[in-house]
Design a protein around this motif. Structure first.
Motif, PDB file in Angstrom:
ATOM      1  N   LYS A   1       1.516  -6.877  -3.711  1.00 37.60           N
ATOM      2  CA  LYS A   1       1.551  -5.723  -4.607  1.00 37.60           C
ATOM      3  C   LYS A   1       0.297  -5.664  -5.464  1.00 37.60           C
ATOM      4  N   ARG A   2      -0.130  -6.832  -5.976  1.00 44.89           N
ATOM      5  CA  ARG A   2      -1.350  -6.862  -6.794  1.00 44.89           C
ATOM      6  C   ARG A   2      -2.569  -6.506  -5.961  1.00 44.89           C
TER       7      ARG A   2
ATOM      8  N   GLN B   1       1.926   2.093  -3.351  1.00 44.68           N
ATOM      9  CA  GLN B   1       0.841   2.719  -4.112  1.00 44.68           C
ATOM     10  C   GLN B   1       0.641   4.176  -3.687  1.00 44.68           C
TER      11      GLN B   1
ATOM     12  N   VAL C   1      -6.308   0.178  -3.785  1.00 45.55           N
ATOM     13  CA  VAL C   1      -6.185   1.625  -3.942  1.00 45.55           C
ATOM     14  C   VAL C   1      -7.025   2.110  -5.115  1.00 45.55           C
ATOM     15  N   LYS C   2      -7.077   1.311  -6.155  1.00 47.43           N
ATOM     16  CA  LYS C   2      -7.904   1.684  -7.307  1.00 47.43           C
ATOM     17  C   LYS C   2      -9.373   1.706  -6.936  1.00 47.43           C
TER      18      LYS C   2
ATOM     19  N   ASP D   1       3.181   6.196  -5.432  1.00 46.79           N
ATOM     20  CA  ASP D   1       2.928   6.335  -6.865  1.00 46.79           C
ATOM     21  C   ASP D   1       1.752   7.254  -7.183  1.00 46.79           C
ATOM     22  N   PHE D   2       0.724   7.245  -6.324  1.00 46.01           N
ATOM     23  CA  PHE D   2      -0.524   7.922  -6.701  1.00 46.01           C
ATOM     24  C   PHE D   2      -1.025   8.977  -5.709  1.00 46.01           C
ATOM     25  N   TYR D   3      -0.363   9.125  -4.570  1.00 43.59           N
ATOM     26  CA  TYR D   3      -0.947  10.002  -3.562  1.00 43.59           C
ATOM     27  C   TYR D   3       0.024  11.025  -2.962  1.00 43.59           C
TER      28      TYR D   3
ATOM     29  N   ARG E   1      -6.246   9.045  -4.674  1.00 46.73           N
ATOM     30  CA  ARG E   1      -5.319   9.777  -5.516  1.00 46.73           C
ATOM     31  C   ARG E   1      -4.961  11.075  -4.812  1.00 46.73           C
TER      32      ARG E   1
ATOM     33  N   ALA F   1      -2.695  -4.639  -3.263  1.00 42.25           N
ATOM     34  CA  ALA F   1      -2.661  -3.211  -2.932  1.00 42.25           C
ATOM     35  C   ALA F   1      -3.079  -2.361  -4.123  1.00 42.25           C
ATOM     36  N   SER F   2      -2.640  -2.734  -5.303  1.00 45.90           N
ATOM     37  CA  SER F   2      -3.000  -1.975  -6.497  1.00 45.90           C
ATOM     38  C   SER F   2      -4.510  -1.986  -6.711  1.00 45.90           C
TER      39      SER F   2
ATOM     40  N   VAL G   1       0.844  -1.198   0.000  1.00 44.24           N
ATOM     41  CA  VAL G   1       0.000   0.000   0.000  1.00 44.24           C
ATOM     42  C   VAL G   1       0.878   1.246   0.000  1.00 44.24           C
TER      43      VAL G   1
END
Length: 959
Positions: free
Chosen positions: A259-260, A60, A266-267, A63-65, A272, A262-263, A57
């Protein structure tokens, strides 16, 4: 240093082999549980699985937040390994669960651990004394202490020890539990170290020594990082299907699988950030580019000053009412964000009512960057459900801000969500980032508008304060009407500014004008946070020479630096005639009679009084003479009535509106600020000079307005006092609110203005007396708060005595705030978060926090309903059933009866509770009901309480 990609492995087998772990240790790692079946989605989640999920997480979030500013911080700390280091910090957060005190809590999990050879003596465990967060701090302190430089160990272990609400003192590491069965003996230390080594290797490090940071972040930066760890943990604790359901076999635990997961999680949460990397806008008219209006001189100067700042800092903006400070600040915030890596803004307003129009404005502004960003604009106050744009954005189909967020572990042992920290039910509709709907989380959205209380809460020694602070740390912070903070609130404001300065957060403060001591205190606070030593002299803070003015203060190369500019106002100043209207009665009949005479031939009058009962009485007098032409506005109106009346007044008397021939608004202090109406005549109770000038800001506010002949010159009648009396008589409510000293000084300034008005009139120079507004605003405020005696007969003699009493009261009120501040004076030199919550505060509900930062009893709100034969109705008359089981259709009508109760009802009102039919309603279950019986009254303690559709809440003493 050889590193590999974090979470790249499809299984843990190779990691175990590389570390040379025995089969026994592997089996024990495969038995340690992190989530019980109860909170693991119906299946135990192994501890190593939860740690890897949390690290994933964190990746993620990076990467996105995370804002650019935070990424730069993490890279600075870790010599360019920011993402990996952040993932490692989040991964080790629950390492303390690898101890008997935690593993013994769940019977099923405990049996598996014992079967693997890890044991304990049950009778020796006092579980509530040794929680897993403290255990994790102890474990990291011991292990890292042998691998790292001590200065880095000392700031990292509190992040783990404090990830459940509060940071313990270092004494906990030497407690009986820390060295006994609770932490673990025998084979426990070996498996604990193995757990850390596994996680470290999966993150791509060869060994723990490679993880050691290169730089110690500031205490404020540590507070931000601690919140991000909590955030990652909460998201990774969501055990709903499709998220992080339990994995109970070590062979099924996969770093790449985490990892999968968490992705996908978050999606689905639509998580974001805000702007992301933002290019600095070109040197053009930025206000016109964003808002369509040509920049006023002050707005252009503000943007120019911000462009010149080489480092983040504090910008203090002083400009008249209606000058366009908000638009100028938003333009400045865009430049700051681009230059310093901020990802959004927080705008703090003085009240809930003033937050609403700013929320709408910010939504439009944000849409100019990207329409999708509108979903990242949060409205943070308890009545947001009444805002039409908020209601449209946060659809009921997406759940409420308090819907269950399963799996969040906030009790002593991570077993259940005892605090109800809600998330949301996800729908298929493309919309906002639902995770931010929950309590304690709204400030973490990229763009947030709310009351200034949201910032003040972040300066209190309360649980989860790290989340509030982190919500500010990645943003540009804008605070409006900062002059409204009294001495008690100012302690929290300056405390917050110290932390923001240390975290290098850009701040813009807006005010009509500030007393010089308050201006200095605000700048001092920010710079003392930003500078490495607290004792850096700041005596040379510049004083603006003109008005409006912009003062920027920042730290560069260990020294304070300033930019100070003044500019002209966009509209001409006007001479405001000032007169006394002697009246201190609650009935207000003198006020009503004078207003009646002033508007007999037409005109718009605004009457601002300092007591609700007085305003209600004046309203009744005037309504009898001018039916349907008088409007009453105060804080004891129910939410629906207050919103409707405020909107109607602004629509009728705002810029470009078709004005009626005659209109009277009778209001309390709710009309003092951010109330964009234009009045021909102002009648106001005496108030401190800065607040009095705020009220005058509603007088002849807009250009090009036709006014009756006798009201073409702006005129203010100051009442609530009897200046002819010796000593000066002031309405008791005014003295109770503001204190006598400031009212005396304001009365002296009013008397001087009255004399100049009389002289001008006698010399047939009408319009030359009184005050020149806004040109004289800084001068008047400086005089009202200055040290020079104001030599006015009848006031001069008692001023010194009043000053002594006022100064003592101010000192006492400032001292009363100190125990609740996030860091006391003797703690500012501490380098870490260790012990931050020693003797912390338990206040958690918003009304309790408001009382904490506003020096008063918690002011309760209740939903007023009426009892009728066969059940209940909403205050508006909407039927809601036998048990008040309001349907979704009727819910809005019920919530329209939400009313703030006066302080004298607080204790008795604590006995109120939601009605039975509200218990499962996502909104109503959080509000107590005050039931008006069929005679129209409720009994609370020694009071009878009713509600009149015109007057609002009515309170009568019963004896």
């Amino acid at each position: 240093m050889r590193v590999r990609d974090p979470l790249a492995d499809e299984s843990l087998t190779s990691v175990f082999t590389e570390l040379g772990l025995s089969q026994e240790i592997c089996a024990q790692l495969g038995a340690l549980w992190g989530k019980s079946r109860k909170v693991g989605g119906g299946q135990i989640n192994l501890l190593v699985s939860h740690l890897l999920d949390t690290a994933a997480v964190a990746g993620q979030l990076w990467d996105f937040y995370l804002p650019q500013q935070t990424k730069r911080l993490l890279n600075h700390i870790s010599d360019g390994q920011g993402r990996r280091f952040f993932m490692w910090l989040c991964a080790v957060h629950d390492c303390g669960k690898a101890c008997p005190a935690f593993q013994s809590v769940d019977a099923e999990g405990a049996a598996l651990v014992r079967a693997a050879g890890l044991t304990w003596v049950d009778r020796r465990l006092r579980r509530k004394r040794w929680r897993h967060d403290k255990a994790g701090g102890k474990l990291l302190h011991a292990v890292l202490g042998a691998e790292w430089d001590g200065k880095h160990t000392e700031w990292v272990w509190p992040l783990v020890a404090g990830h459940h609400r509060a940071f313990p003192s270092k004494a906990v590491l030497g407690s009986v539990e820390a060295t006994g069965e609770h932490q673990g003996r025998g084979g426990w230390p070996t498996v604990q170290r193995a757990l850390l080594d596994v996680v470290t290797r999966v993150m791509g490090y060869e060994h723990l020594r490679q993880v050691q940071p290169h730089v110690v972040p500031s205490r404020a930066e540590q507070l931000t990082l601690s919140a991000l760890i909590v955030m990652a943990d909460w998201i990774a604790s969501d055990s709903r299907p499709g998220r992080f359901t339990g994995i109970d076999a070590i062979a099924d635990v996969s770093p790449a699988g985490a990892k999968r997961r968490a992705s996908a999680a978050v999606k689905s949460l639509r998580l974001r950030g805000g702007w992301g990397p933002l290019e600095e806008p070109p040197a053009e008219d930025l206000v016109r580019h964003r808002f369509g209006d040509r920049s006023r001189p002050f707005q252009k100067t503000l943007v120019d000053v911000v462009r010149q700042m080489p480092e983040p800092g504090l910008v203090l903006v002083e400009a008249p009412m209606g000058e366009g400070k908000t638009k100028g600040a938003l333009a400045g915030a865009e430049v700051m964000a681009a230059r310093f890596g901020s990802d959004g803004v927080f705008i703090g307003m003085p009240t809930q009512a003033t937050s609403d129009p700013i929320y709408s404005q910010v939504c439009r502004w944000v849409a100019g960057f990207d329409e999708e960003l509108v979903a990242q604009v949060a409205l943070l106050h308890g009545k947001k459900m009444f805002h039409p744009e908020w209601k449209e954005l946060w659809s009921a189909r997406d759940g409420s801000p308090d819907a269950p967020f399963e799996g969040v572990d906030c009790d002593e042992f991570g077993m259940e969500d005892t605090y109800g920290l809600g998330g949301a039910v996800v729908s298929e509709r493309s919309g906002p980032a639902l995770w931010f709907l929950g309590r304690n989380r709204g400030l973490l959205t990229a763009f947030a508008v709310g009351t200034i209380d949201q910032l003040l809460f972040a300066a209190t020694r309360t649980r989860h304060v790290m989340l509030r602070f982190a919500g500010l740390a990645g943003k540009v912070v804008i605070l409006d009407e900062v002059h409204a903070a009294d001495v008690y609130m100012s302690q929290f404001l300056t405390e917050a500014l110290r932390w923001l300065g240390q975290a290098r957060v850009p701040v813009i403060l807006l005010s009509a004008t500030l007393p010089p001591p308050q201006r200095r205190a605000l700048v001092d606070a920010y710079l003392h946070g930003a500078l490495p030593q607290e004792d850096v002299p700041l005596d040379h803070i510049p004083t603006p020479e003109g008005y409006p003015s912009i003062t920027a203060a920042y730290a560069v190369e260990g020294r304070a630096a300033y930019i100070c500019r003044s500019t002209g106002t966009w509209r001409r100043s006007q001479q405001v005639e000032v007169q006394w209207l002697e009246d201190v009665s609650d009935e207000g009949d003198v006020v009503a009679d004078r207003v009646r005479r002033e508007v007999t031939d037409g005109g718009v009058a605004l009457v601002i009084l300092n007591k609700v009962d007085r305003a209600q009485s004046v309203y009744q007098h005037l309504e009898a003479s001018f039916p349907s032409q008088v409007h009453l506005l105060h804080g004891r109106l129910c939410a629906a009535h207050r919103a409707e009346r405020t909107s109607a007044c602004v629509a009728t008397l705002g810029p470009g509106a078709q004005r009626p021939e005659r209109m009277i608004i009778v209001a309390t202090q709710v009309a003092e600020q951010s109330f964009d109406v234009d009045a021909d005549l102002l009648v106001t109770d005496l108030a401190p000079i800065d607040l009095l000038l705020q009220r005058i800001g509603r007088l002849h506010r807009h250009e090009g307005i036709w006014r009756p002949e006798h009201l073409r010159r702006p005129r203010v009648l100051v009442t609530g006092a009897v200046p002819s009396a010796s000593p000066l008589r002031v309405h008791p409510a005014s003295e109770a609110i503001y204190g006598r000293y400031l009212l005396l000084r304001t009365a002296a300034l009013v008397e001087e203005a009255v004399e100049t008005t009389r002289k001008a009139t006698s010399e047939l120079k009408a319009g030359d007396g009184g005050w020149l507004i806004p040109a004289q605003v800084p001068e008047l405020v400086a005089a009202g708060y200055g040290d020079d005696a104001l030599c006015v007969p009848g006031i001069r003699d008692e001023e010194h005595k009043a000053y002594q009493e006022w100064r003592e009261q101010e000192q006492n009120r400032a001292a009363a705030a100190e125990p609740f501040l996030l860091a006391r004076r003797d703690e500012w030199s501490k380098p870490t978060l260790e012990g931050l919550h020693f003797t912390g505060i338990s206040a958690r509900e918003e009304q309790d926090l408001q009382a904490l930062v506003r020096d008063g009893q918690s002011s309760l709100e209740a939903v007023i309903v009426r009892r009728v034969s066969g059940g209940y109705t909403a205050l508006s008359g909407e039927p809601i059933g036998v048990h008040a089981e309001a349907t979704e259709y009727a819910r809005e009508a019920v919530l329209g009866g939400l009313t703030r109760l006066p302080a004298q009802l607080t204790e008795a009102a604590r006995e109120l509770a939601p009605l039975d039919g509200w218990r499962d309603d996502p909104w109503l279950r959080h509000f107590p009901a005050m039931v008006l019986e069929e005679d129209g009254w409720a009994h609370l303690g020694d009071y009878r309480v009713g509600y009149d559709s015109e007057l609002g809440l009515i309170v009568r003493k019963t004896n």
